[in-house]
Design a protein around this motif. Structure first.
Motif, PDB file in Angstrom:
ATOM      1  N   ALA A   1       0.834  -1.210   0.000  1.00 48.09           N
ATOM      2  CA  ALA A   1       0.000   0.000   0.000  1.00 48.09           C
ATOM      3  C   ALA A   1       0.867   1.258   0.000  1.00 48.09           C
ATOM      4  CB  ALA A   1      -0.933   0.003   1.201  1.00 48.09           C
ATOM      5  N   ILE A   2       1.927   1.236   0.788  1.00 51.03           N
ATOM      6  CA  ILE A   2       2.830   2.398   0.846  1.00 51.03           C
ATOM      7  C   ILE A   2       3.501   2.614  -0.505  1.00 51.03           C
ATOM      8  CG2 ILE A   2       5.006   3.212   1.854  1.00 51.03           C
ATOM      9  CD1 ILE A   2       4.027   1.890   4.503  1.00 51.03           C
ATOM     10  N   ILE A   3       3.862   1.539  -1.175  1.00 44.42           N
ATOM     11  CA  ILE A   3       4.501   1.639  -2.492  1.00 44.42           C
ATOM     12  C   ILE A   3       3.483   2.036  -3.560  1.00 44.42           C
ATOM     13  CG2 ILE A   3       5.627   0.277  -4.303  1.00 44.42           C
ATOM     14  CD1 ILE A   3       7.002  -1.290  -2.024  1.00 44.42           C
ATOM     15  N   THR A   4       2.232   1.609  -3.396  1.00 43.87           N
ATOM     16  CA  THR A   4       1.201   1.858  -4.406  1.00 43.87           C
ATOM     17  C   THR A   4       0.943   3.348  -4.624  1.00 43.87           C
ATOM     18  OG1 THR A   4       0.129  -0.252  -3.952  1.00 43.87           O
ATOM     19  CG2 THR A   4      -1.218   1.418  -5.005  1.00 43.87           C
ATOM     20  N   PHE A   5       0.976   4.150  -3.557  1.00 45.04           N
ATOM     21  CA  PHE A   5       0.670   5.574  -3.708  1.00 45.04           C
ATOM     22  C   PHE A   5       1.674   6.307  -4.591  1.00 45.04           C
ATOM     23  CE2 PHE A   5      -2.501   4.749  -0.611  1.00 45.04           C
ATOM     24  CZ  PHE A   5      -3.422   5.768  -0.738  1.00 45.04           C
ATOM     25  N   PRO A   6       2.978   6.259  -4.291  1.00 37.53           N
ATOM     26  CA  PRO A   6       3.900   6.961  -5.206  1.00 37.53           C
ATOM     27  C   PRO A   6       3.979   6.310  -6.589  1.00 37.53           C
ATOM     28  CG  PRO A   6       5.104   5.909  -3.412  1.00 37.53           C
ATOM     29  CD  PRO A   6       3.661   5.750  -3.113  1.00 37.53           C
ATOM     30  N   LEU A   7       3.810   4.992  -6.651  1.00 37.05           N
ATOM     31  CA  LEU A   7       3.816   4.318  -7.943  1.00 37.05           C
ATOM     32  C   LEU A   7       2.629   4.767  -8.797  1.00 37.05           C
ATOM     33  CD1 LEU A   7       5.214   2.188  -9.711  1.00 37.05           C
ATOM     34  CD2 LEU A   7       3.667   0.497  -8.686  1.00 37.05           C
ATOM     35  N   THR A   8       1.459   4.879  -8.177  1.00 38.26           N
ATOM     36  CA  THR A   8       0.275   5.371  -8.897  1.00 38.26           C
ATOM     37  C   THR A   8       0.490   6.804  -9.357  1.00 38.26           C
ATOM     38  OG1 THR A   8      -1.166   3.919  -7.613  1.00 38.26           O
ATOM     39  CG2 THR A   8      -2.209   5.787  -8.711  1.00 38.26           C
TER      40      THR A   8
ATOM     41  N   LEU B   1      -5.757   1.036  -9.375  1.00 36.80           N
ATOM     42  CA  LEU B   1      -4.599   0.794  -8.513  1.00 36.80           C
ATOM     43  C   LEU B   1      -4.898   1.164  -7.064  1.00 36.80           C
ATOM     44  CD1 LEU B   1      -1.709   2.056 -10.822  1.00 36.80           C
ATOM     45  CD2 LEU B   1      -2.055  -0.283 -10.015  1.00 36.80           C
ATOM     46  N   ILE B   2      -5.548   2.292  -6.868  1.00 38.93           N
ATOM     47  CA  ILE B   2      -5.838   2.754  -5.512  1.00 38.93           C
ATOM     48  C   ILE B   2      -6.952   1.929  -4.871  1.00 38.93           C
ATOM     49  CG2 ILE B   2      -6.793   4.716  -4.248  1.00 38.93           C
ATOM     50  CD1 ILE B   2      -3.775   4.882  -4.858  1.00 38.93           C
ATOM     51  N   GLU B   3      -7.911   1.487  -5.652  1.00 37.23           N
ATOM     52  CA  GLU B   3      -9.005   0.663  -5.110  1.00 37.23           C
ATOM     53  C   GLU B   3      -8.455  -0.649  -4.552  1.00 37.23           C
ATOM     54  OE1 GLU B   3     -13.142   0.005  -4.299  1.00 37.23           O
ATOM     55  OE2 GLU B   3     -12.143   1.798  -5.043  1.00 37.23           O
ATOM     56  N   SER B   4      -7.367  -1.133  -5.127  1.00 37.26           N
ATOM     57  CA  SER B   4      -6.782  -2.390  -4.662  1.00 37.26           C
ATOM     58  C   SER B   4      -6.342  -2.308  -3.201  1.00 37.26           C
ATOM     59  CB  SER B   4      -5.608  -2.797  -5.551  1.00 37.26           C
ATOM     60  OG  SER B   4      -4.538  -1.899  -5.411  1.00 37.26           O
ATOM     61  N   VAL B   5      -5.972  -1.132  -2.745  1.00 40.53           N
ATOM     62  CA  VAL B   5      -5.581  -0.954  -1.346  1.00 40.53           C
ATOM     63  C   VAL B   5      -6.769  -1.263  -0.429  1.00 40.53           C
ATOM     64  CG1 VAL B   5      -4.770   0.720   0.373  1.00 40.53           C
ATOM     65  CG2 VAL B   5      -3.766   0.697  -1.915  1.00 40.53           C
TER      66      VAL B   5
ATOM     67  N   PHE C   1      -7.220   0.343   5.754  1.00 37.86           N
ATOM     68  CA  PHE C   1      -7.035   0.151   4.314  1.00 37.86           C
ATOM     69  C   PHE C   1      -8.132   0.844   3.509  1.00 37.86           C
ATOM     70  CE2 PHE C   1      -4.291  -3.553   5.492  1.00 37.86           C
ATOM     71  CZ  PHE C   1      -3.155  -3.162   4.789  1.00 37.86           C
ATOM     72  N   SER C   2      -9.354   0.802   4.003  1.00 40.67           N
ATOM     73  CA  SER C   2     -10.449   1.484   3.301  1.00 40.67           C
ATOM     74  C   SER C   2     -10.242   2.996   3.316  1.00 40.67           C
ATOM     75  CB  SER C   2     -11.790   1.139   3.941  1.00 40.67           C
ATOM     76  OG  SER C   2     -12.031  -0.236   3.839  1.00 40.67           O
ATOM     77  N   GLY C   3      -9.779   3.519   4.443  1.00 37.62           N
ATOM     78  CA  GLY C   3      -9.499   4.951   4.541  1.00 37.62           C
ATOM     79  C   GLY C   3      -8.380   5.374   3.600  1.00 37.62           C
ATOM     80  N   LEU C   4      -7.333   4.549   3.525  1.00 34.75           N
ATOM     81  CA  LEU C   4      -6.245   4.838   2.585  1.00 34.75           C
ATOM     82  C   LEU C   4      -6.745   4.826   1.146  1.00 34.75           C
ATOM     83  CD1 LEU C   4      -3.293   2.766   4.105  1.00 34.75           C
ATOM     84  CD2 LEU C   4      -3.454   5.254   3.931  1.00 34.75           C
ATOM     85  N   SER C   5      -7.594   3.870   0.845  1.00 32.04           N
ATOM     86  CA  SER C   5      -8.148   3.791  -0.504  1.00 32.04           C
ATOM     87  C   SER C   5      -9.009   5.021  -0.809  1.00 32.04           C
ATOM     88  CB  SER C   5      -8.972   2.516  -0.656  1.00 32.04           C
ATOM     89  OG  SER C   5      -9.440   2.371  -1.963  1.00 32.04           O
TER      90      SER C   5
ATOM     91  N   GLY D   1      -6.782   7.920  -1.484  1.00 36.28           N
ATOM     92  CA  GLY D   1      -6.215   7.824  -2.823  1.00 36.28           C
ATOM     93  C   GLY D   1      -7.222   8.200  -3.900  1.00 36.28           C
ATOM     94  N   LEU D   2      -8.477   7.783  -3.719  1.00 38.55           N
ATOM     95  CA  LEU D   2      -9.511   8.160  -4.690  1.00 38.55           C
ATOM     96  C   LEU D   2      -9.688   9.674  -4.721  1.00 38.55           C
ATOM     97  CD1 LEU D   2     -12.170   5.363  -4.067  1.00 38.55           C
ATOM     98  CD2 LEU D   2     -10.605   5.568  -5.997  1.00 38.55           C
ATOM     99  N   PHE D   3      -9.578  10.310  -3.551  1.00 41.86           N
ATOM    100  CA  PHE D   3      -9.665  11.772  -3.501  1.00 41.86           C
ATOM    101  C   PHE D   3      -8.452  12.412  -4.192  1.00 41.86           C
ATOM    102  CE2 PHE D   3      -8.420  15.723  -1.378  1.00 41.86           C
ATOM    103  CZ  PHE D   3      -9.503  16.515  -1.706  1.00 41.86           C
ATOM    104  N   LEU D   4      -7.275  11.895  -3.903  1.00 42.44           N
ATOM    105  CA  LEU D   4      -6.053  12.480  -4.476  1.00 42.44           C
ATOM    106  C   LEU D   4      -6.006  12.360  -5.995  1.00 42.44           C
ATOM    107  CD1 LEU D   4      -3.342  11.238  -1.954  1.00 42.44           C
ATOM    108  CD2 LEU D   4      -4.190  13.571  -2.224  1.00 42.44           C
TER     109      LEU D   4
END
Length: 163
Positions: A62-69, A107-111, A131-135, A138-141
């Motif tokens: 999840a931490i890697i997914t954000f900058p990768l996305t 990608l973000i939904e996967s989190v 995890f839902s909050g992180l997702s 990410g959807l907001f960002l």
């Protein structure tokens, strides 16, 4: 202002990307509702040591997914502006931006799905919320933005004028 496209038209072109964002949010909410409603019925607990290992792997992913996305989205946006086109400028921009939105939202939904998996494996509801909050964050960002779309239209318009 990009070419001859009006700001109202740019906003109107983003209806489908906003619908996709809405669908992703509804899926995330449905995931939460199903987990909270069915609760223990759907859990198949693993031993604590295995859950900790899986949870740690999911947090790292999840931490890697954000900058990768963010990187993938940036690359797609730049390619959207500069790649040769085959259709009309506005239609091409719409379809290119739609692909960018779908990729980043997926990608973000996967989190959020990581939270579901951990909940099913026996973790408590707090992991699901994290995890839902992180997702959701990410959807907001990575939501559709008129400025990004306008730059794509402008880039394609400039490319068209150079030819």
């Amino acid at each position: 202002m990009p070419g001859k496209v009006k700001p109202e038209q740019l906003k109107a072109d983003l209806v489908i990307p906003w619908i996709i964002l809405g669908v992703m949010l509804v899926m995330l909410a449905a995931l939460l509702i199903v987990c909270l409603t069915l609760g223990e019925q759907m859990q198949q607990p693993l031993p604590e040591a295995q859950r900790v290992l899986i949870r740690t792997i999911f947090y790292v992913v999840a931490i890697i997914t954000f900058p990768l996305t963010n990187l993938i989205r940036y690359i797609q946006l730049r390619l959207n502006q500069t790649m040769p086109f085959s259709q009309g400028t506005v239609n091409e921009a719409k379809s290119r931006y739609l692909v960018t939105i779908i990729v980043s939202m997926s990608l973000i939904e996967s989190v959020g799905v990581f939270g579901l998996v951990m909940f099913v494996l026996g973790d408590n509801v707090n992991t699901l919320y994290i995890f839902s909050g992180l997702s959701a964050l990410g959807l907001f960002l990575y939501r559709p933005k008129v400025e990004e779309y306008a730059r794509i239209v402008e880039g394609l318009t400039l490319t068209t004028e150079k030819l």
